[in-house]
Design an enzyme around this catalytic site. Structure first.
Site, PDB file in Angstrom:
ATOM      1  CB  SER A  85      -0.943   0.018   1.207  1.00  0.00           C
ATOM      2  OG  SER A  85      -0.219   0.068   2.425  1.00  0.00           O
ATOM      3  CG  HIS A  86       2.836   2.836   2.695  1.00  0.00           C
ATOM      4  ND1 HIS A  86       2.316   4.096   2.798  1.00  0.00           N
ATOM      5  CD2 HIS A  86       2.312   2.121   3.717  1.00  0.00           C
ATOM      6  CE1 HIS A  86       1.513   4.163   3.857  1.00  0.00           C
ATOM      7  NE2 HIS A  86       1.497   2.975   4.428  1.00  0.00           N
TER       8      HIS A  86
ATOM      9  CD  GLU B  14      -2.943  -2.569   3.689  1.00  0.00           C
ATOM     10  OE1 GLU B  14      -3.692  -3.416   3.123  1.00  0.00           O
ATOM     11  OE2 GLU B  14      -1.703  -2.615   3.643  1.00  0.00           O
TER      12      GLU B  14
END
Length: 343
Positions: free
Chosen positions: A53-54, A194
């Site tokens: 997610s990053h 997320e």
């Protein structure tokens, strides 16, 4: 660069390929070279450490933010030496990564001279995790904390309307000869990315992550994104979220999450605001005894791991070792979306 061969639902890429793709797309979207390099390294860290997610997913977020005009693509951050133990960097509306690169040497110098020092990053766009910053300070032998608000996406405990951002808190403790002890946690039940990844995949979210626009519990990711996210731990997470709002907002003369969302004016770009970092030199408190007391901390870590418990960041470091050796797997559908940004 040439995209790696498609092997089905996902594609294996080396970290150098991830870095090259991120830099290429960021430059194509309009960031100057210095910003593109700094921002790309944060995305590489996300993929490397198993935090998708990053990772490259954030290229889609950055492309939207750049296109909306809510980040200055060639901003030149300016540092101000405000006091013996304080430094401020005005990011001039650019991404936080380059502002941190400018401020870090001054923060390290002041922490070593004074024992403790703080760095305020102002007027910066922040879209990523905080662990790269605190880990970089741990690499200098410093204990580190970092805080930043975001957009008002999160309802307070007992409420139904967003007030807080995801408002992460990161902490780092240097460990001689080993990776530092680092945790980086959102005060929301989960990072917003997320929930967005669940929405993209058409998967339900767990109960407790969010509420719908009417304030009702939901497992629908899109409804949670339209309504409000929830804090972790009820009132405890809510109190910590409020703390982050205060010390990385008004305390450093920057925006709260509600103010950041208002300034966004519906663009749905990355948050604009501030970040506060605190660095502590153990030798500043302990002098010649610093090494002995750092070793005492290792006894605590051994007590944790000897009973089968996992230290925060341990899973990230394991993923890091695998990624360096084997590369990372990127969903084909995400790469297709990213490829469109290069055209």
């Amino acid at each position: 660069m040439t995209m790696p061969a498609d092997t089905g639902a996902s594609v294996t890429m080396t970290l150098d390929e991830v870095r090259a793709l991120a830099r290429t797309v960021l430059r194509r979207q309009g960031l100057n070279a210095r910003h593109a390099e700094a921002v790309a390294e944060t995305m590489v860290a996300g993929e490397r450490d198993g935090c998708a997610s990053h990772g490259l997913y954030r290229l889609l977020v950055s492309a939207h933010t750049i296109a909306s005009g809510n980040v200055v693509p060639d901003a030149e951050p300016v540092a101000t030496d405000t006091a013996p133990a304080l430094v401020r960097v005005d990011a001039k509306g650019g991404y936080a990564q380059l502002a941190f690169e400018l401020g870090k040497p001054l923060l390290v110098e002041k922490a070593r001279r004074c024992g403790i020092a703080a760095l305020a990053l102002n007027n910066c766009v922040h879209f990523a995790a905080l662990w790269p910053e605190v880990e970089a300070l741990c690499d200098e032998g410093l204990v580190a904390l970092a805080f930043t608000p975001s957009h008002a996406w999160v309802a307070p405990a007992g409420g139904t309307r967003p007030v807080f951002g995801t408002n992460p808190i990161a902490f780092g403790w240097p460990r001689p000869g080993r990776e530092p002890f680092v945790f980086d946690l959102a005060t929301s039940a989960v990072a917003r990315g997320e929930i967005e990844l669940h929405r993209r995949a058409g998967r339900a979210i767990p109960e407790g992550w969010g509420i719908d626009p009417e304030g009702r519990p939901t497992t629908d990711a899109a409804e949670a994104l339209a309504g409000a996210m929830l804090t972790f731990g009820g009132h405890k997470g809510s109190a910590l979220a409020a703390m982050v709002e205060l010390i990385a907002g008004p305390l450093i003369g920057d925006m709260t999450s509600r103010e950041s969302l208002a300034a966004d004016n519906g663009a749905k770009a990355s948050p604009l605001g501030g970040e506060l970092l605190i660095a502590i030199d153990p030798a500043g408190f302990l002098g010649a005894g610093a090494e002995e007391h750092i070793r005492r901390a290792e006894a605590m870590f051994d007590e944790i791991t000897s009973q089968g418990a996992r230290l925060p960041s341990q899973r990230r470091y394991e993923a890091r070792r695998r990624s360096v050796a084997e590369g990372v797997r990127i969903p084909r559908v995400l790469l297709d979306d990213i490829e469109r940004l290069r055209k």
